[in-house]
Design a protein around this motif. Structure first.
Motif, PDB file in Angstrom:
ATOM      1  N   GLN A 267      -6.144   1.423  -6.431  1.00  9.93           N
ATOM      2  CA  GLN A 267      -7.714   1.519  -6.870  1.00  9.93           C
ATOM      3  C   GLN A 267      -7.779   1.735  -8.532  1.00  9.93           C
ATOM      4  N   HIS A 268      -6.725   2.531  -9.014  1.00  6.87           N
ATOM      5  CA  HIS A 268      -6.955   2.936 -10.389  1.00  6.87           C
ATOM      6  C   HIS A 268      -6.684   1.521 -11.155  1.00  6.87           C
TER       7      HIS A 268
ATOM      8  N   ASN B 229       5.835  -2.383  -9.983  1.00 10.33           N
ATOM      9  CA  ASN B 229       4.472  -2.153  -9.254  1.00 10.33           C
ATOM     10  C   ASN B 229       3.839  -3.536  -8.953  1.00 10.33           C
TER      11      ASN B 229
ATOM     12  N   SER C 109      -8.101   0.745  -0.445  1.00  4.77           N
ATOM     13  CA  SER C 109      -6.549   0.858  -1.131  1.00  4.77           C
ATOM     14  C   SER C 109      -6.183   2.220  -1.381  1.00  4.77           C
ATOM     15  N   PRO C 110      -5.049   2.700  -1.578  1.00  4.85           N
ATOM     16  CA  PRO C 110      -4.557   4.003  -2.309  1.00  4.85           C
ATOM     17  C   PRO C 110      -5.133   3.967  -3.456  1.00  4.85           C
ATOM     18  N   VAL C 111      -5.135   5.345  -4.275  1.00  9.06           N
ATOM     19  CA  VAL C 111      -5.573   5.844  -5.470  1.00  9.06           C
ATOM     20  C   VAL C 111      -4.942   4.822  -6.327  1.00  9.06           C
TER      21      VAL C 111
ATOM     22  N   ARG D  40     -11.437  11.546  -8.060  1.00 11.20           N
ATOM     23  CA  ARG D  40     -10.165  11.010  -8.171  1.00 11.20           C
ATOM     24  C   ARG D  40     -10.199   9.751  -9.198  1.00 11.20           C
TER      25      ARG D  40
ATOM     26  N   PHE E 287       0.866  -1.061   0.021  1.00  9.55           N
ATOM     27  CA  PHE E 287       0.087   0.192  -0.191  1.00  9.55           C
ATOM     28  C   PHE E 287       0.969   1.252  -0.276  1.00  9.55           C
ATOM     29  N   PHE E 288       1.709   1.256   0.909  1.00  4.26           N
ATOM     30  CA  PHE E 288       2.573   2.582   0.957  1.00  4.26           C
ATOM     31  C   PHE E 288       4.058   2.559   0.244  1.00  4.26           C
TER      32      PHE E 288
END
Length: 1445
Positions: free
Chosen positions: A212-213, A175, A207-209, A244, A165-166
């Protein structure tokens, strides 16, 4: 038993995977750890080896570090082997958990996890025959393809995602979340896809953006078909929650199969975020909207998208970008450059999306055109609209004509100004987009230059200029080639515009255009069709190119020298003219001042000497040409003078002295002599010195030797030209041109001072006694023509004198200029009388750069006719009114027919009291042109002049001022100039018109200025013009108050008419300025504001500086409205009304509309009497009346009521008056003007009923009643007007009735009958009354048809067939309406007899009908009889409804 156990174990594992992900994560990990410990206890250290061993035996070798996992067998073979190995393992199903545990341990190392997520490397061992595909899936994806491993592997992967996540993924980093999600794509089979999707959506929520994307964009490749609708709804909810995830959600939705309702909902959500979305996300949003648009709602969707898209907020203009690069530091400049590049790429992507939609979706293309077409407000149009139209034009061949039509229409209406196009070309991001459409831009520009509308032509020329400035060298070359083609093969207007564009390009982009000078030079091969003005433009362009770049222009110089020498050596006068113009243009380019660093000034001395040698040879050839022909010498003087005036302050004085001194030094010896009491010689008339303003300066007095020179010239014209005289012949033709050159040369050499030649202002002329009253009949034809020529030369001399000294500041010189203006008006009076006695006379030429002799016959034919018919004022009115008539007659002679007709109506007093300006209008080409600077004389107030009293020898003070005659002379000339150079909003070029010929004759100097420069000059004159108009207002107010108290009516009539002419010309000047179509352009808005501010300041001095434009318009409108009480003639009232409309239309508000209606009605209700006591009348009066009546009816709030008032009040008053009487309410309504009133009322009635909305079934009873009421009033008015034919039965009235009667009936059928269909039952009486009234009118129309046939009038019978067709349609439409309302029995048949206008039966047809025993349907009359019966039938039907319905 084994298979059943396996199945149960798998099912159990599947069931365990169906729990919620967040609640099971910890539990699963604990169980895994305990399982691991148990397995370890059982197998010892071999637990980890199960995973590796099974993979190795199945064909995959795991690699550590950077190396990829290797696969030695086919993917399908590996999956089968591993599946069999697991199922046949002794510890199955526990081995599955052991295998998963081994996998989990193996992927704890990130490098090993990465290897498992990346594709395996195919390996073939020596001797192996197994073929391995070049591309293999990753180990994880291969394991997901195994049914017994899939649930556990999915759970394991999803549990791994939160670990990343971070993580910050760099440019070359891995990635992991994206790689993990990619493993779920395109799986052959998912055991529980719903569970996987549910867990992925849960993962999205936490999740972070970036993650999510990745998850959202991968969903379309993971989902099964049955899940798409449900997931789409969840995604649409995400779209509403925030911005977003806009791009990934829309990207995913665009790849899903959605139902129509959901598509519309999501599309609307996307539409709402378009204005605020990031630029890089915009292409995705627009793509989704366009891909999901349906034909039914395409126009609505595209219209909304147009309003939401705004490129101005996301585009960085070029000039801002360049200024940023200069101001910012290097780092900041580079970041700004990257920002511009990103912006440019995003805009390009956006238009790529639109381009794809337009190309492959027919509905989108047509909807976008329709959406732009439906926009009416100027502010609604954006740069986007222009680019999209260009895009459609270049992409879709089938829509090209429609696109061109829309663009042309928008330009004509002013919705797409040139500023919009300039914005498109000046934006850094849109230039790259527009460049792709260059072929379309070129094609449209070429088409627009052929247009008949000046705004479209101007837009096309602007397209050329912008394309040349913004695009690369290939495009620039194509632009120049297209312009050269226009010049060489186009019409005259195309030619002018193309040369203007090339002139602008050579001024603004000299070095760029220099590359394509070869193209421009080819125009020299096609100069046969160029007029002198165009030749002047061409040589300016070529000279600028030839002398602006060191050696690069030398080959152009050589070609120009060659062409000019050929022309000058020609015996054709036209070629000599072109040679003179070309030679002077070259001299002008050489004589321009050069900057110290200019390349030309640094040329080697030998180059300069060579150039000077060529020019000297050229000048010698010019001098030789001029010696032979006075007209050519005069042209040389004029061209050189124009060059000095145009380049004022920019010429090298040394070179000017070298070229020009020899031309002006002969003026004193040629034209000036010492003043003496007697002049020796034999002349046709005795010589007399006249118009001396310097009588006090008796010593060293000079005079212009005019009469002797004219006498010499006239005699030389008769005598043979064979003798070679040693002395150079001097022609009076050169007097004015040579003086013009002298004064401009002197002013240039002396910084504007004319002190060296100021004696010429007051010196006398050698003329003869001009008291010609009663003497002309005794003179021979030669003597009369000599006298006319003498007067023309004298007038032209005074005109040039006024041109020269009008700007001098000295009070005495100003006074002399005013006296010279008085001399001009006096001489014009004398000339008018002489011309009246000299028919067929051809004056000496005054302009030498035109082909005036070709037009002489028509000018002379018009001249005597007009001069004989009398006074100036009326013809002035007809001339100035020619352009403002709303319904001008089609005539090749323009103003002459109306002016001559109006002359015939003048009284004897009018003819006697006139002055000759009207007579001299036909001779304008034979007068020297007044410069615009002359009108600064209008600023003059009262001036004093010192004079010496010859008797008392004391100084007296004489007041000199601008009198009415001089004011009229100046205003008349100003009006002609403005009419020529400032086109009004309605001006159109007539296609296929005859060649313009002498259109620019007399406007040579004016045409060298742009319309904006002329408008600026007039704005500067507005203050004195306002003062003069206020003086006129005061004069006529006093005149009205003192009516009946005149002691000298003859003198008063003459003064009144002169002041009336001034008033009319002042109003025309204002109208020409404010009706100029250039004020609609963005660049002229400040000029319009300045003009309005002058008018508003007359009402509120000092308070107008900060007023808004709308407030300035209101104040100016009110100021001009104050003049309504003092207008002296109906034509002045007409011009004042048009002036107020021109100002009020910027824009027209409600109160102004009411004021306009009130003003027009006031003028209509006013009695217009000439000073002689007669009523105003004539064709000019009728034309103005037509316009004013239209203004009244168009601006009144209730047009039907206004028509009814005129027809019910004014017309009966006229019918009851005497033969020459008029209506008391409307004094302008007489028997002569009745056809004008009748035409306007019929036309406006027919126009007004078209504005009544058609009836609809959904209309309420109140709405129906309101519409019925309006139709009742309209039909009643129609009935009144139609029945007036019984009294006023002239042919024009009948023609109007037949034409507009048919149009009214057609409008009734189209708009009123649907209303009657649905309101018949509710409002039966109203409908019946309406039909009954209309039927009486249709019967009268039928009588007119019979009258037309009896009189066999072709003009009237042409209307009969269409009218009878409409009457027949009316019958059957009424029948259909009754049938619709179940009242068919109310419709019955009757025979209508043919009657004349008075209702008397036409006997011939009556006897035929009596002798016929046939049934009415089978009558010999056929269709005509059917119509007659139908009309009768409709009347009977109405009665039947009343009694039987």
């Amino acid at each position: 038993m084994v298979s059943k156990r396996k199945l149960s174990k798998v099912d159990a594992s599947e069931e365990s995977c169906k729990t919620d992900l967040p609640s099971r994560c910890l539990e699963i990990k604990k169980s895994r750890i305990s399982d691991k410990e148990n397995a370890s206890a059982f197998y010892g250290l071999e637990d980890e080896g199960v995973f590796e061993e099974l993979l190795r035996t199945s064909g995959i070798v795991l690699k550590a570090g950077e190396g990829q996992n290797e696969i030695a067998v086919d993917q399908m073979a590996f999956q089968k082997k591993l599946c069999l190995a697991l199922e046949k393992h002794p510890t199955y199903p526990a081995v599955v958990k052991q295998f998963i545990s081994g996998l989990e341990s193996h992927i704890k190392d990130r490098n090993q996890f990465k290897n498992c997520l990346l594709p395996c490397t195919p390996v073939r061992t020596e001797g192996s025959r197994n073929l391995v595909h070049s591309y293999c899936e990753s180990l994880i994806k291969l394991l997901l393809g195994i049914k017994i491993l899939q649930p556990a592997v999915i759970t394991l992967l999803l549990e791994k995602i939160p670990e990343f996540f971070f993580d910050i993924v760099g440019t070359f980093g891995t990635n992991f979340p994206r790689l993990i999600v990619n493993q779920f794509k395109w799986l052959d089979r998912l055991l529980d896809s719903q569970d996987l999707v549910r867990k992925l959506m849960q993962m999205v929520s936490v999740s972070p953006v970036p993650i999510q994307h990745d998850i959202i964009t991968s969903l379309p490749e993971i989902l099964e078909d049955s899940q798409q609708s449900e997931v789409a709804r969840e995604l649409s909810c995400l779209l509403k929650q925030g911005r977003r995830l806009t791009v990934p959600v829309l990207d995913a939705l665009s790849r899903l199969d959605l139902d129509a309702e959901l598509v519309a909902e999501v599309r609307q959500s996307a539409m709402t975020i378009v204005p605020s979305v990031k630029l890089e996300d915009l292409p995705v949003v627009v793509k989704f909207i366009l891909q999901n648009v349906k034909a039914a709602d395409a126009v609505e969707v595209i219209s909304d998208l147009r309003k939401s898209l705004d490129l101005s907020s996301c585009v960085l203009p070029l000039q801002i970008h360049s200024s940023q690069k200069k101001i910012k530091s290097q780092v900041q400049a580079s970041s700004s450059l990257s920002q511009v590049t990103t912006s440019q790429n995003c805009v390009k992507l956006l238009f790529d999306v639109i381009k794809l939609a337009v190309r492959f979706q027919k509905d989108v293309s047509e909807a976008w055109i329709k959406a732009i077409e439906n926009s009416t407000s100027v502010s609604d149009h954006k740069v986007l609209d222009l680019i999209v139209l260009l895009l459609i034009h270049s992409t879709n061949t089938r829509n090209r004509k429609q696109t061109e039509k829309v663009l042309r229409s928008k330009i004509r209406l002013g919705c797409m100004p040139e500023q919009l196009m300039q914005n498109a070309f000046q934006n850094h991001s849109t230039v790259s987009v527009i460049k792709d459409f260059f072929p379309s831009i070129l094609a449209l520009a070429q088409t627009f230059l052929h247009s008949a509308h000046p705004a479209v032509v101007s837009f096309g020329s602007c397209m050329y200029k912008q394309a040349f400035a913004a695009f690369d060298s290939y495009c620039q070359q194509e632009v120049v080639a297209a312009l050269v083609t226009h010049v060489c093969s186009g019409t005259e207007t195309e030619l002018d515009i193309s040369l203007d564009v090339l002139t602008d390009l050579v001024v603004q982009h000299t070095s760029l255009l220099m590359r394509y000078a070869t193209f421009v030079k080819t125009i020299l091969d096609s100069t046969q069709k160029l007029n002198p003005c165009q030749i002047r433009k061409l040589f300016y362009i070529l000279s600028t190119l030839a002398f602006s770049q060191k050696q690069e222009g030398s080959y152009i110089q050589d070609d120009m020298h060659m062409v000019i020498r050929k022309w000058l050596s020609s015996t054709v006068s036209n070629h000599k003219q072109m040679g003179i113009i070309g030679a002077v243009s070259m001299i002008g380019s050489v004589a321009l001042k050069r900057n110290e660093g200019d390349a030309v000034s640094l040329e080697r001395p030998e180059l300069n000497s060579e150039r000077d040698g060529q020019l000297s040879t050229l000048l010698d050839l010019v001098g030789f040409c001029c010696e032979q022909t006075p007209e050519v010498l005069a042209l040389y003087y004029d061209e050189f003078a124009s060059l000095i005036e145009k380049q004022k302050g920019n010429l090298d004085l040394k070179l000017l002295d070298e070229f020009g001194k020899s031309l002006v030094e002969d003026f004193p010896s040629d034209f000036v002599v010492d003043l003496s009491p007697t002049v020796h010689g034999s002349f046709l008339f005795p010589v007399k010195s006249l118009y001396n303003l310097d009588e006090d300066q008796s010593q060293e007095a000079i005079a212009i030797n005019l009469l002797p020179l004219v006498s010499q010239s006239e005699l030389g014209r008769v005598a043979a030209e064979a003798s070679n005289q040693s002395k150079r012949a001097v022609s009076p033709l050169c007097l004015s041109p040579c003086f013009r050159l002298l004064r401009l040369y002197t002013a240039e050499q002396n910084s504007g001072s004319l002190e060296e030649i100021d004696a010429l202002l007051g010196c006398p002329l050698y003329l003869t006694d001009l008291e010609v009253e009663g003497k002309l009949d005794s003179l021979s034809k030669q003597e009369r023509e000599f006298l006319c020529s003498l007067l023309f030369y004298a007038l032209n001399w005074f005109r040039e004198i006024v041109n020269a000294f009008c700007q001098q500041e000295d009070a005495e010189m100003k006074g002399k200029v005013l006296i010279r203006l008085q001399n001009i008006t006096e001489l014009q009076n004398v000339l008018g009388k002489c011309l009246a006695a000299t028919p067929g006379y051809v004056p000496p030429p005054a302009t030498f750069d035109s082909e005036a002799p070709e037009a002489v016959p028509s000018i002379n034919a018009a001249g005597p006719a007009r001069k004989r018919s009398g006074r100036k004022k009326k013809a002035d009115s007809s001339k100035t009114g020619s352009a403002d008539r709303s319904q001008a007659e089609d005539s090749s002679e323009g103003i002459q027919p109306d002016s001559e007709l109006s002359e015939l109506d003048k009284t004897a007093a009018d003819r006697e009291a006139g002055n000759p300006l009207a007579q001299l209008q036909s001779y304008r080409p034979y007068f020297r042109e007044l410069d615009l600077e002359v009108f600064t004389v209008l600023h003059c107030g009262l001036l004093t002049k010192s004079v010496l009293d010859t008797e008392m020898h004391t100084e007296a003070r004489e007041v000199v001022q601008l009198g009415p005659a001089e004011l009229c002379f100046l205003l008349d000339d100003l009006c002609w100039k403005l009419e020529h150079v400032l086109p009004s909003g309605s001006t159109r070029r007539v296609p296929f018109a005859k060649e313009r010929g002498n259109k620019d004759v007399g406007f040579s100097h004016l045409c060298q200025r742009s319309p904006k420069e002329v408008a600026m000059c007039v704005v500067d004159l507005l203050k004195p013009l306002c003062k003069h108009m206020e003086n006129m207002h005061n004069y006529f107010q006093v005149t009205v108050q003192n009516q009946g108290a005149e002691d000298e009516p003859g003198l008063n009539i003459q003064e009144h008419q002169l002041m009336s002419s001034c008033y009319q010309l002042l109003l025309l000047t204002f109208r020409s300025l404010f009706a100029w179509n250039g004020f609609s352009q963005h660049g002229n808005s400040d000029l319009l504001r300045s003009a309005l501010q002058v008018l508003a300041d007359r009402l509120k001095p000092g308070e107008t500086e900060f007023l808004l434009l709308e407030e300035l318009i209101s104040e100016s409108f009110q100021y001009l409205l104050n003049f309504q009480q003092s207008v002296p003639s109906f034509h002045c009232a007409h011009i004042l009304t048009q002036l107020l409309i021109a100002i009020a239309e910027k824009p027209m508000s409600g109160w102004k509309k009411e004021k306009m209606a009130s003003l027009a009605k006031q003028f209509l209700c006013q009695s217009w009497v000439k000073p002689s006591g007669d009523q105003e009348k004539g064709s000019q009066f009728n034309s103005a009346l037509h316009t004013l009546l239209c203004v009244y009816l168009e601006h009144t709030d209730n047009i039907l009521k206004a028509i009814e008032e005129i027809s019910s009040v004014g017309v009966p008053e006229l019918m009851n008056s005497a033969k020459d009487g008029c209506s008391s309410t409307y004094p302008t309504l007489t028997r002569q003007t009745f056809p004008v009133f009748f035409r306007v009322m019929m036309a406006q009635l027919e126009s007004s009923v078209k504005s009544i909305p058609a009836g609809k079934p959904s209309d309420s009873s109140e709405v129906q009643l309101e519409k019925l009421l309006r139709w009742n009033i309209a039909v009643r008015n129609f009935h009144i007007l139609i029945n007036l034919v019984k009294v006023f039965d002239s042919r024009p009235v009948l023609n109007i009735c037949l034409k507009y009667g048919r149009l009214f009936v057609e409008a009734f059928l189209k708009l009123a009958m649907p209303l009657l269909d649905h309101s018949f039952k509710k409002h039966t009486d109203d409908v019946q009354s309406l039909l009954k009234t209309l039927q009486m009118s249709t019967r009268q129309l039928h009588h007119m048809c019979g009258h037309s046939k009896i009189h066999q009038d072709i003009g009237l019978t042409n209307h009969v067939p269409l009218l009878k067709k409409s009457l027949e349609q009316f019958v059957y439409r009424v029948k259909a309406m009754l049938a619709f309302n179940h009242c068919q029995e109310a419709f019955w048949v009757g025979i209508l007899k043919n009657r004349d206008l008075q209702g008397e039966e036409i006997l011939t047809q009556a006897s035929e009908e009596r002798g016929s025993d046939e049934d009415s349907e089978n009558s010999a009359e056929g269709p005509a009889e059917e119509v007659l019966k139908g009309l009768r039938l409709s009347q009977a039907g109405a009665g039947g409804v009343q009694r039987r319905g």
